[in-house]
Write a protein that holds these residues in place. Structure first.
Motif, PDB file in Angstrom:
ATOM      1  N   GLN A  62       0.849  -1.194   0.000  1.00  0.00           N
ATOM      2  CA  GLN A  62       0.000   0.000   0.000  1.00  0.00           C
ATOM      3  C   GLN A  62       0.885   1.246   0.000  1.00  0.00           C
ATOM      4  OE1 GLN A  62      -2.494  -1.678   3.338  1.00  0.00           O
ATOM      5  NE2 GLN A  62      -4.070  -0.497   2.298  1.00  0.00           N
ATOM      6  N   GLY A  63       0.580   2.168  -0.918  1.00  0.00           N
ATOM      7  CA  GLY A  63       1.401   3.369  -1.046  1.00  0.00           C
ATOM      8  C   GLY A  63       2.550   3.195  -2.027  1.00  0.00           C
ATOM      9  N   LYS A  64       2.860   1.939  -2.386  1.00  0.00           N
ATOM     10  CA  LYS A  64       3.938   1.687  -3.357  1.00  0.00           C
ATOM     11  C   LYS A  64       3.350   1.305  -4.711  1.00  0.00           C
ATOM     12  CE  LYS A  64       7.293   0.208   0.116  1.00  0.00           C
ATOM     13  NZ  LYS A  64       6.595  -0.279   1.314  1.00  0.00           N
ATOM     14  N   LEU A  65       2.344   0.439  -4.689  1.00  0.00           N
ATOM     15  CA  LEU A  65       1.602   0.118  -5.917  1.00  0.00           C
ATOM     16  C   LEU A  65       0.359   1.009  -5.961  1.00  0.00           C
ATOM     17  CD1 LEU A  65       1.594  -3.803  -5.842  1.00  0.00           C
ATOM     18  CD2 LEU A  65       2.906  -2.353  -7.394  1.00  0.00           C
ATOM     19  N   ASP A  66       0.013   1.457  -7.178  1.00  0.00           N
ATOM     20  CA  ASP A  66      -1.190   2.289  -7.328  1.00  0.00           C
ATOM     21  C   ASP A  66      -2.448   1.441  -7.486  1.00  0.00           C
ATOM     22  OD1 ASP A  66       0.385   4.705  -7.651  1.00  0.00           O
ATOM     23  OD2 ASP A  66       0.812   3.996  -9.704  1.00  0.00           O
ATOM     24  N   ALA A  67      -2.286   0.290  -8.133  1.00  0.00           N
ATOM     25  CA  ALA A  67      -3.483  -0.361  -8.672  1.00  0.00           C
ATOM     26  C   ALA A  67      -3.334  -1.877  -8.696  1.00  0.00           C
ATOM     27  CB  ALA A  67      -3.723   0.143 -10.105  1.00  0.00           C
ATOM     28  N   VAL A  68      -4.474  -2.538  -8.866  1.00  0.00           N
ATOM     29  CA  VAL A  68      -4.496  -3.979  -9.119  1.00  0.00           C
ATOM     30  C   VAL A  68      -5.293  -4.203 -10.404  1.00  0.00           C
ATOM     31  CG1 VAL A  68      -5.159  -6.258  -8.269  1.00  0.00           C
ATOM     32  CG2 VAL A  68      -4.387  -4.491  -6.659  1.00  0.00           C
ATOM     33  N   ALA A  69      -4.688  -4.902 -11.352  1.00  0.00           N
ATOM     34  CA  ALA A  69      -5.388  -5.285 -12.581  1.00  0.00           C
ATOM     35  C   ALA A  69      -5.907  -6.705 -12.389  1.00  0.00           C
ATOM     36  CB  ALA A  69      -4.437  -5.232 -13.771  1.00  0.00           C
ATOM     37  N   ILE A  70      -7.176  -6.921 -12.757  1.00  0.00           N
ATOM     38  CA  ILE A  70      -7.769  -8.256 -12.610  1.00  0.00           C
ATOM     39  C   ILE A  70      -8.117  -8.757 -13.998  1.00  0.00           C
ATOM     40  CG2 ILE A  70      -9.604  -9.593 -11.524  1.00  0.00           C
ATOM     41  CD1 ILE A  70      -9.723  -7.348  -9.406  1.00  0.00           C
ATOM     42  N   THR A  71      -7.491  -9.874 -14.349  1.00  0.00           N
ATOM     43  CA  THR A  71      -7.651 -10.409 -15.684  1.00  0.00           C
ATOM     44  C   THR A  71      -7.818 -11.914 -15.585  1.00  0.00           C
ATOM     45  OG1 THR A  71      -6.647 -10.423 -17.889  1.00  0.00           O
ATOM     46  CG2 THR A  71      -5.119 -10.520 -16.045  1.00  0.00           C
ATOM     47  N   GLY A  72      -7.723 -12.610 -16.726  1.00  0.00           N
ATOM     48  CA  GLY A  72      -7.947 -14.034 -16.638  1.00  0.00           C
ATOM     49  C   GLY A  72      -7.259 -14.779 -17.757  1.00  0.00           C
ATOM     50  N   GLY A  73      -8.051 -15.827 -18.122  1.00  0.00           N
ATOM     51  CA  GLY A  73      -9.408 -16.240 -17.836  1.00  0.00           C
ATOM     52  C   GLY A  73     -10.416 -15.083 -17.955  1.00  0.00           C
ATOM     53  N   GLU A  74     -11.598 -15.338 -17.437  1.00  0.00           N
ATOM     54  CA  GLU A  74     -12.622 -14.302 -17.458  1.00  0.00           C
ATOM     55  C   GLU A  74     -13.055 -13.986 -16.022  1.00  0.00           C
ATOM     56  OE1 GLU A  74     -13.680 -12.068 -19.373  1.00  0.00           O
ATOM     57  OE2 GLU A  74     -15.144 -11.446 -17.876  1.00  0.00           O
ATOM     58  N   PRO A  75     -12.632 -12.841 -15.492  1.00  0.00           N
ATOM     59  CA  PRO A  75     -12.901 -12.537 -14.077  1.00  0.00           C
ATOM     60  C   PRO A  75     -14.381 -12.500 -13.713  1.00  0.00           C
ATOM     61  CG  PRO A  75     -11.257 -11.031 -14.971  1.00  0.00           C
ATOM     62  CD  PRO A  75     -11.779 -11.825 -16.121  1.00  0.00           C
ATOM     63  N   THR A  76     -15.247 -12.072 -14.640  1.00  0.00           N
ATOM     64  CA  THR A  76     -16.665 -11.895 -14.261  1.00  0.00           C
ATOM     65  C   THR A  76     -17.379 -13.228 -14.046  1.00  0.00           C
ATOM     66  OG1 THR A  76     -17.411 -11.758 -16.562  1.00  0.00           O
ATOM     67  CG2 THR A  76     -16.822  -9.689 -15.480  1.00  0.00           C
ATOM     68  N   LEU A  77     -16.702 -14.348 -14.316  1.00  0.00           N
ATOM     69  CA  LEU A  77     -17.293 -15.661 -14.015  1.00  0.00           C
ATOM     70  C   LEU A  77     -17.129 -16.020 -12.543  1.00  0.00           C
ATOM     71  CD1 LEU A  77     -16.078 -17.829 -17.047  1.00  0.00           C
ATOM     72  CD2 LEU A  77     -18.194 -16.525 -16.825  1.00  0.00           C
ATOM     73  N   GLN A  78     -16.286 -15.310 -11.836  1.00  0.00           N
ATOM     74  CA  GLN A  78     -16.013 -15.647 -10.436  1.00  0.00           C
ATOM     75  C   GLN A  78     -17.151 -15.131  -9.556  1.00  0.00           C
ATOM     76  OE1 GLN A  78     -13.234 -17.403  -9.465  1.00  0.00           O
ATOM     77  NE2 GLN A  78     -12.581 -17.540 -11.609  1.00  0.00           N
TER      78      GLN A  78
END
Ligand code: SF4
Length: 229
Positions: A62-78
């Motif tokens: 926290q404070g070092k990374l700005d963001a989290v990218a969520i990819t896959g596969g297809e994330p919206t199936l989770q």
């Protein structure tokens, strides 16, 4: 969340941000050029990475990374995607979601909850060719809905197409341009022939860099910005 991969650091996945990348397992499409076959073909799944490990790492960043990218596969199936993202937002991370657009209702919910900051959707083909290109029984009305939802989200977003000469011609790219007409950003992605779902595709015809620039010039009038990547 079934998490099949985790990358601790990326400077390129989220435009202008430093991010980590979460790769979810499973996909409802079977694009032959898919470069994450180990996240798509259940026979190639490895043991899922515990969520706790991901959160423990991200707490230290926290404070070092700005963001989290969520990819896959297809994330919206989770089924627990919204809980997962909500927890990341409570840690003050920006969220980029990459999706194939098959679940517009999930995309809408994420937007309404204000827990996503950047949306990147693959537009695989003109709607008439979608089932052929994705080798799946996709409901193209949902693809259309996702394009509309994302275009009107008020968020940063981009649409992307992986272009192989053997699959999509110039007329197809122009059809896609019409489908996403007026949108903010369109990326023509060059196919990289490595680690693909269907190895037969490696023998397919490719566009040269010059071809891709010509395609970009042909389609750029439909969108605010069009780039080759
Ligand atoms: S390219 Fe994307 S949508 Fe297609 S099979 Fe791979 S993960 Fe699924």
């Amino acid at each position: 969340m079934l998490i099949g991969g985790f990358q601790r650091f990326s400077l390129i996945e989220y435009p202008g941000k430093i991010c980590a990348i979460v790769f979810t397992q499973s996909c409802n499409f079977r694009c032959p050029y898919c470069q994450n076959p180990e996240l798509v073909d259940p026979e190639r799944f490895s043991n899922a990475i515990p969520e706790e490990d991901i959160f423990a790492f991200l707490e230290t960043r926290q404070g070092k990374l700005d963001a989290v990218a969520i990819t896959g596969g297809e994330p919206t199936l989770q089924p627990d995607l919204i809980d997962f993202i909500s927890k990341l937002k409570s840690m003050n991370y920006l969220i980029l979601l990459e999706t194939n657009g098959s679940k517009p209702e999930i995309i809408s919910e994420l937007i309404e909850l204000k827990i996503v900051d950047y949306l990147a959707m693959d537009v695989k083909a003109p709607l008439a060719k979608y089932r052929e290109i994705t080798r799946s029984n996709v409901d193209t009305a949902k693809i259309n809905d996702s394009i509309a939802v994302i275009t009107h989200s008020g968020l940063d977003y981009e649409f992307r197409t992986t272009v192989l000469k053997s699959q999509l011609g110039k007329a197809d790219i122009l059809e896609i341009g019409k489908l996403i007409r007026g949108s903010r950003r369109y990326v023509l992605q060059k196919f990289v022939p490595a680690n693909v779902l269907d190895t037969k595709i490696i023998d397919a015809l490719y566009y040269t860099d010059n071809d891709l620039e010509c395609l970009r010039d042909a389609v750029k009038g439909y969108v605010a910005e069009c780039v080759v990547r």
